[in-house]
Design an enzyme around this catalytic site. Sequence first.
Site, PDB file in Angstrom:
ATOM      1  N   THR A  47       0.201  -6.472  -1.727  1.00  0.00           N
ATOM      2  CA  THR A  47      -0.613  -7.067  -3.449  1.00  0.00           C
ATOM      3  C   THR A  47      -0.874  -5.910  -4.540  1.00  0.00           C
ATOM      4  OG1 THR A  47      -1.835  -7.999  -1.295  1.00  0.00           O
ATOM      5  CG2 THR A  47      -2.728  -8.467  -4.183  1.00  0.00           C
ATOM      6  N   ASP A  49       0.713  -4.297  -5.512  1.00  0.00           N
ATOM      7  CA  ASP A  49       2.426  -4.382  -6.406  1.00  0.00           C
ATOM      8  C   ASP A  49       2.986  -5.533  -7.181  1.00  0.00           C
ATOM      9  OD1 ASP A  49       2.459  -1.718  -4.920  1.00  0.00           O
ATOM     10  OD2 ASP A  49       2.659  -2.728  -3.205  1.00  0.00           O
ATOM     11  N   GLU A  76     -11.995   0.033   6.991  1.00  0.00           N
ATOM     12  CA  GLU A  76     -13.313   0.973   7.000  1.00  0.00           C
ATOM     13  C   GLU A  76     -13.417   1.279   6.376  1.00  0.00           C
ATOM     14  OE1 GLU A  76     -12.380   4.283  10.558  1.00  0.00           O
ATOM     15  OE2 GLU A  76     -11.698   2.659  11.631  1.00  0.00           O
ATOM     16  N   THR A  77     -13.067   2.124   5.386  1.00  0.00           N
ATOM     17  CA  THR A  77     -13.473   2.165   3.761  1.00  0.00           C
ATOM     18  C   THR A  77     -12.901   0.856   3.146  1.00  0.00           C
ATOM     19  OG1 THR A  77     -10.955   1.892   2.645  1.00  0.00           O
ATOM     20  CG2 THR A  77     -11.801   4.294   3.854  1.00  0.00           C
ATOM     21  N   HIS A  79     -10.752   0.612   0.574  1.00  0.00           N
ATOM     22  CA  HIS A  79      -9.825   0.718  -0.659  1.00  0.00           C
ATOM     23  C   HIS A  79      -9.859  -1.685  -0.419  1.00  0.00           C
ATOM     24  CE1 HIS A  79      -5.625   2.055  -1.540  1.00  0.00           C
ATOM     25  NE2 HIS A  79      -5.780   0.701  -0.587  1.00  0.00           N
ATOM     26  N   ARG A 119      -7.069 -19.287   7.248  1.00  0.00           N
ATOM     27  CA  ARG A 119      -6.755 -19.799   6.363  1.00  0.00           C
ATOM     28  C   ARG A 119      -6.104 -19.394   5.335  1.00  0.00           C
ATOM     29  NH1 ARG A 119     -12.065 -14.921   4.038  1.00  0.00           N
ATOM     30  NH2 ARG A 119     -13.338 -16.014   5.450  1.00  0.00           N
TER      31      ARG A 119
END
Length: 154
Positions: A47, A49, A76-77, A79, A119
């Site tokens: 995404t 990019d 987990e972060t 990001h 979705r």
Amino acid sequence: MQEKSIRLGIVVAEFNYDITQLMLQKALSHARFLNVEVKVVIKVPGTFDMPLAIKKLLEKDFIDAVVTLGAVIKGETKHDELVASQTARKIVDLSTEFNKPVTLGIIGHGATHEQAVERIEEYATRAVEAAIKLVQRTRKLDELKEIKETVIIE
């Protein structure tokens, strides 16, 4: 007078391919159903990019709007938040820079894999529909000359 055809480009992320490939299939099918021509589909690694591919498509005279398809899954972060927010911001910038619609068919941020799967169809078809509506409505807006009363463009 016959309405001018609408020509779309689609930029689809390969990351989370199990989701994005289905999104692409749904988007292509929906565009066909709505009698809209998809001229180019370009796959990008992720995404984040997308902006360069979007820009290249917007430069083409044979593209009226760009549909983006991707899935930014929560990890987990934080990001996913960075990727989604920066990409969305650049998409808006490119749309206004080139004066052509770029629609956001990107699931996330914060979505789990299961939520993203749920979705797929909604995001893909809505992104195609939004591109079509925006092209139609901006064309009507471009045709306006002098007006003396409120005009509602639908």
